[in-house]
Design a protein around this motif. Structure first.
Motif, PDB file in Angstrom:
ATOM      1  N   SER A  85       0.811  -1.225   0.000  1.00 44.00           N
ATOM      2  CA  SER A  85       0.000   0.000   0.000  1.00 44.00           C
ATOM      3  C   SER A  85       0.837   1.265   0.000  1.00 44.00           C
ATOM      4  N   ALA A  86       2.091   1.182   0.453  1.00 47.13           N
ATOM      5  CA  ALA A  86       2.955   2.363   0.551  1.00 47.13           C
ATOM      6  C   ALA A  86       3.796   2.582  -0.700  1.00 47.13           C
ATOM      7  N   ILE A  87       3.809   1.627  -1.623  1.00 46.15           N
ATOM      8  CA  ILE A  87       4.734   1.703  -2.759  1.00 46.15           C
ATOM      9  C   ILE A  87       4.466   2.896  -3.682  1.00 46.15           C
ATOM     10  N   PRO A  88       3.220   3.194  -4.078  1.00 46.32           N
ATOM     11  CA  PRO A  88       3.023   4.360  -4.962  1.00 46.32           C
ATOM     12  C   PRO A  88       3.525   5.662  -4.347  1.00 46.32           C
ATOM     13  N   ALA A  89       3.225   5.906  -3.070  1.00 43.22           N
ATOM     14  CA  ALA A  89       3.686   7.142  -2.424  1.00 43.22           C
ATOM     15  C   ALA A  89       5.199   7.169  -2.300  1.00 43.22           C
ATOM     16  N   PHE A  90       5.787   6.015  -1.982  1.00 44.50           N
ATOM     17  CA  PHE A  90       7.246   5.954  -1.888  1.00 44.50           C
ATOM     18  C   PHE A  90       7.885   6.302  -3.223  1.00 44.50           C
ATOM     19  N   VAL A  91       7.421   5.682  -4.305  1.00 43.95           N
ATOM     20  CA  VAL A  91       8.042   5.892  -5.609  1.00 43.95           C
ATOM     21  C   VAL A  91       7.881   7.333  -6.070  1.00 43.95           C
ATOM     22  N   SER A  92       6.688   7.873  -5.967  1.00 43.15           N
ATOM     23  CA  SER A  92       6.481   9.251  -6.438  1.00 43.15           C
ATOM     24  C   SER A  92       7.298  10.248  -5.625  1.00 43.15           C
TER      25      SER A  92
ATOM     26  N   GLY B 142      24.868  10.492 -20.807  1.00 45.08           N
ATOM     27  CA  GLY B 142      26.056  11.226 -21.202  1.00 45.08           C
ATOM     28  C   GLY B 142      27.083  11.387 -20.106  1.00 45.08           C
ATOM     29  N   GLN B 143      26.704  11.063 -18.857  1.00 47.44           N
ATOM     30  CA  GLN B 143      27.647  11.174 -17.742  1.00 47.44           C
ATOM     31  C   GLN B 143      28.271   9.809 -17.457  1.00 47.44           C
ATOM     32  N   ALA B 144      29.566   9.794 -17.172  1.00 50.76           N
ATOM     33  CA  ALA B 144      30.262   8.539 -16.901  1.00 50.76           C
ATOM     34  C   ALA B 144      29.640   7.854 -15.693  1.00 50.76           C
ATOM     35  N   ALA B 145      29.167   6.611 -15.900  1.00 42.85           N
ATOM     36  CA  ALA B 145      28.429   5.914 -14.847  1.00 42.85           C
ATOM     37  C   ALA B 145      29.297   5.660 -13.617  1.00 42.85           C
ATOM     38  N   GLY B 146      30.547   5.240 -13.827  1.00 38.59           N
ATOM     39  CA  GLY B 146      31.423   4.958 -12.699  1.00 38.59           C
ATOM     40  C   GLY B 146      31.720   6.195 -11.876  1.00 38.59           C
ATOM     41  N   GLU B 147      31.943   7.296 -12.560  1.00 34.61           N
ATOM     42  CA  GLU B 147      32.209   8.560 -11.868  1.00 34.61           C
ATOM     43  C   GLU B 147      30.996   9.014 -11.074  1.00 34.61           C
ATOM     44  N   PHE B 148      29.808   8.890 -11.681  1.00 31.22           N
ATOM     45  CA  PHE B 148      28.575   9.279 -10.998  1.00 31.22           C
ATOM     46  C   PHE B 148      28.373   8.442  -9.737  1.00 31.22           C
ATOM     47  N   LEU B 149      28.603   7.134  -9.873  1.00 32.54           N
ATOM     48  CA  LEU B 149      28.411   6.239  -8.730  1.00 32.54           C
ATOM     49  C   LEU B 149      29.372   6.587  -7.597  1.00 32.54           C
ATOM     50  N   SER B 150      30.636   6.771  -7.920  1.00 37.83           N
ATOM     51  CA  SER B 150      31.619   7.038  -6.863  1.00 37.83           C
ATOM     52  C   SER B 150      31.367   8.371  -6.168  1.00 37.83           C
ATOM     53  N   GLN B 151      30.832   9.339  -6.902  1.00 43.40           N
ATOM     54  CA  GLN B 151      30.606  10.665  -6.330  1.00 43.40           C
ATOM     55  C   GLN B 151      29.302  10.754  -5.542  1.00 43.40           C
ATOM     56  N   HIS B 152      28.272  10.031  -5.968  1.00 41.00           N
ATOM     57  CA  HIS B 152      26.936  10.311  -5.439  1.00 41.00           C
ATOM     58  C   HIS B 152      26.234   9.130  -4.776  1.00 41.00           C
ATOM     59  N   GLU B 153      26.841   7.959  -4.759  1.00 41.60           N
ATOM     60  CA  GLU B 153      26.144   6.791  -4.220  1.00 41.60           C
ATOM     61  C   GLU B 153      25.701   7.003  -2.775  1.00 41.60           C
ATOM     62  N   LYS B 154      26.571   7.528  -1.953  1.00 40.11           N
ATOM     63  CA  LYS B 154      26.236   7.688  -0.535  1.00 40.11           C
ATOM     64  C   LYS B 154      25.041   8.618  -0.348  1.00 40.11           C
ATOM     65  N   ALA B 155      25.030   9.724  -1.084  1.00 37.62           N
ATOM     66  CA  ALA B 155      23.924  10.685  -0.950  1.00 37.62           C
ATOM     67  C   ALA B 155      22.623  10.105  -1.493  1.00 37.62           C
ATOM     68  N   ILE B 156      22.712   9.366  -2.596  1.00 36.39           N
ATOM     69  CA  ILE B 156      21.513   8.746  -3.166  1.00 36.39           C
ATOM     70  C   ILE B 156      20.963   7.686  -2.215  1.00 36.39           C
TER      71      ILE B 156
ATOM     72  N   ASP C  92      16.276   6.617   3.699  1.00 35.98           N
ATOM     73  CA  ASP C  92      15.463   7.437   4.618  1.00 35.98           C
ATOM     74  C   ASP C  92      13.985   7.290   4.262  1.00 35.98           C
ATOM     75  N   ALA C  93      13.685   7.309   2.959  1.00 35.35           N
ATOM     76  CA  ALA C  93      12.290   7.174   2.527  1.00 35.35           C
ATOM     77  C   ALA C  93      11.768   5.772   2.805  1.00 35.35           C
ATOM     78  N   VAL C  94      12.606   4.760   2.615  1.00 45.67           N
ATOM     79  CA  VAL C  94      12.200   3.379   2.904  1.00 45.67           C
ATOM     80  C   VAL C  94      11.804   3.238   4.370  1.00 45.67           C
ATOM     81  N   VAL C  95      12.659   3.727   5.257  1.00 47.30           N
ATOM     82  CA  VAL C  95      12.385   3.639   6.694  1.00 47.30           C
ATOM     83  C   VAL C  95      11.129   4.434   7.053  1.00 47.30           C
ATOM     84  N   ALA C  96      10.964   5.607   6.449  1.00 50.27           N
ATOM     85  CA  ALA C  96       9.797   6.443   6.739  1.00 50.27           C
ATOM     86  C   ALA C  96       8.496   5.758   6.339  1.00 50.27           C
ATOM     87  N   HIS C  97       8.552   4.893   5.334  1.00 43.23           N
ATOM     88  CA  HIS C  97       7.360   4.177   4.878  1.00 43.23           C
ATOM     89  C   HIS C  97       7.253   2.777   5.487  1.00 43.23           C
TER      90      HIS C  97
END
Length: 477
Positions: free
Chosen positions: A361-368, A403-417, A423-428
């Protein structure tokens, strides 16, 4: 090889024979251990002191005793198809990889009791075929079934596409044989469905990812083979409609509903891009649902039930279109579309995977909500959303902006993502791991997001069963 390991290697060679112990290195005759040292996602690479390949339970126990005597840690490994880095050695070159691949025998099939006893190295697809040869069903099914093993399935409590009807690997196992950290063998290969004689040790080892003991064999539940199966692909304009369709399908089909998968348009777009030979029978839609009904009565009964369900869904405007498989090959083709999404993702480049569980029941709200939060924080981010909607398990994966290098994106932003998603998973009211386990990938997240009481109990169990910390150290905890 370090001098202090020479005696251990000599003893392991004597125990297992040359075929049972693989040594890496640059010398003539040395084996290429890369298949054991690199995980399926090519994310975790280690270096093993050696790979032990025991042929039976007694040899597993012998390996464990020798490693314990020399203070050398063990990394149990099945098909090495895991997604969280739970079965690859570290970079120290001091760990023994314990491969169960040679222990792949079928020990017993009891048709009257509906049980099958197999060794841990048995390939899942082989187990399915063994049951099918007796007109029976072993329902665990997942994309890696041609290479993953029963021991690994149980050690990670694998899920797959039929959890909705049959449950996870845990629910499909009646008994285990386990080698403990002390090298003792616990024979719990019971085929009983009722056994109230104390703590359920089986449940303790299932899902423990090789950190508490080494599963060497299992007694599995079998089921009567369905007389008929019906499969369809249906287009939904929203995830809310998909959830309503699930409720309708449950009401109409009951326990006959054996599959209910959801896929967003971008995930199927990746399949079209990288596997254009795979035909997609419906025009693009925001969400596609793959649903399957199994019937114990007749094909005519199954078809009437299925057609009635789809007609009701069209009348209620829950779906805009549907394609029903008219043959077994067509059914396989529809499932192949779903199973090709992870492969298409890999072709597109490195990605950030989230194997999460939520109340349906929480999946639509979580995804949006989470889609919007990620798009705001990382413009151009691409979401690969698919998974087992029927049991609340989403593979909520993130692809780098085009167009952005996938490995570079992952190393830079994985923790923040990860922080935004978890946080949203736990909240739901959800879980950060539904079916892939913890391994190395989610170890810190587990400690941060699980209750201190639960973590304390886990550590107490680990200390009690593996006081030397030699079984898969650094995984889970």
């Amino acid at each position: 090889m370090r001098q202090e390991h020479a005696a251990l290697i000599e003893a392991l060679t004597s125990l297992l024979g040359e075929a049972g112990l693989l040594m890496g290195g640059a010398n003539a005759g040395d084996a290429d251990l890369s298949a054991y040292e690199l995980d399926w996602r090519r994310r975790y690479a280690g270096r093993a002191l050696a790979v032990a390949r025991p042929a039976n339970t007694e040899q597993v126990a012998g390996v464990v005793k020798l490693c314990a005597a020399h203070g050398v840690s063990l990394v149990p490994q099945g098909g090495n198809t895991g997604l969280v880095g739970g079965s690859t050695p570290d970079a120290s070159g001091t760990q023994i990889v314990l491969s169960l691949s040679r222990m792949n025998r079928v020990r017993a099939l009891d048709a009257a009791n509906l049980t099958l006893t197999v060794e841990a190295g048995a390939i899942l697809q082989t187990v399915q075929a063994t049951a099918a040869a007796q007109d029976l069903l072993f329902p665990l099914s997942l994309a890696a079934e041609g290479s993953c093993t029963i021991g690994g399935n149980l050690a990670s409590n694998a899920g797959g596409t039929q959890v909705l009807r049959y449950g996870n690997a845990r629910e499909l196992c009646l008994g285990l044989e386990v080698v403990t950290a002390a090298g003792e063998v616990w024979d719990g290969l019971s085929g009983l469905r009722k056994d109230n004689t104390g703590y359920d040790l089986r449940d303790l080892f299932i899902g423990s990812e090789g950190t508490l003991g080494i599963i060497t064999a299992a007694t599995l539940k079998l089921f009567p083979k369905p007389v008929a199966k019906m499969t369809a692909l249906a287009a939904c304009d929203s995830l809310d409609q998909a959830v309503q369709l699930l409720s309708l399908a449950r009401a109409r089909a009951g326990s006959g509903l054996t599959g209910f998968e959801v896929m967003n348009e971008f995930s199927l777009g990746l399949v079209r891009k990288h596997f254009p030979q795979l035909q997609q029978p419906l025009a693009a839609s925001a969400w596609m649902v793959l649903l399957e009904i199994s019937d114990a009565e007749s094909e005519a009964h199954a078809r009437a039930l299925f057609e009635g369900l789809l007609e009701a869904a069209l009348e209620a405007e829950l779906i805009s279109d549907a394609a029903v498989a008219e043959s077994l090959p067509q059914s396989h083709a529809l499932w192949h579309l779903r199973e090709s999404i992870p492969l298409a993702q890999a072709e597109e480049g490195l990605n950030i995977k989230h194997d999460i569980a939520l109340p349906v029941s929480a999946i639509p709200a979580f995804v949006s909500g989470t889609d919007a939060a990620l798009a705001q924080a990382f413009p151009g981010i691409r979401m690969v959303d698919f998974g087992h909607l029927g049991d609340g398990n989403l593979h909520y994966n993130v692809q780098a902006p085009e167009g952005q290098a996938a490995g570079e994106f992952l190393s830079q932003h994985e923790k923040a993502i990860n922080a935004i998603v978890y946080d949203a998973v736990v909240a739901h009211g959800g879980s950060i791991s539904a079916e892939h386990g913890i391994g190395q990938l989610k170890r810190e997240e587990l400690v941060a997001r699980k209750s201190p009481v639960a973590i304390g109990l886990m550590r107490a169990i680990k200390q009690a069963l593996d006081p030397q910390g030699l079984l898969n150290p650094g995984r889970v905890l």
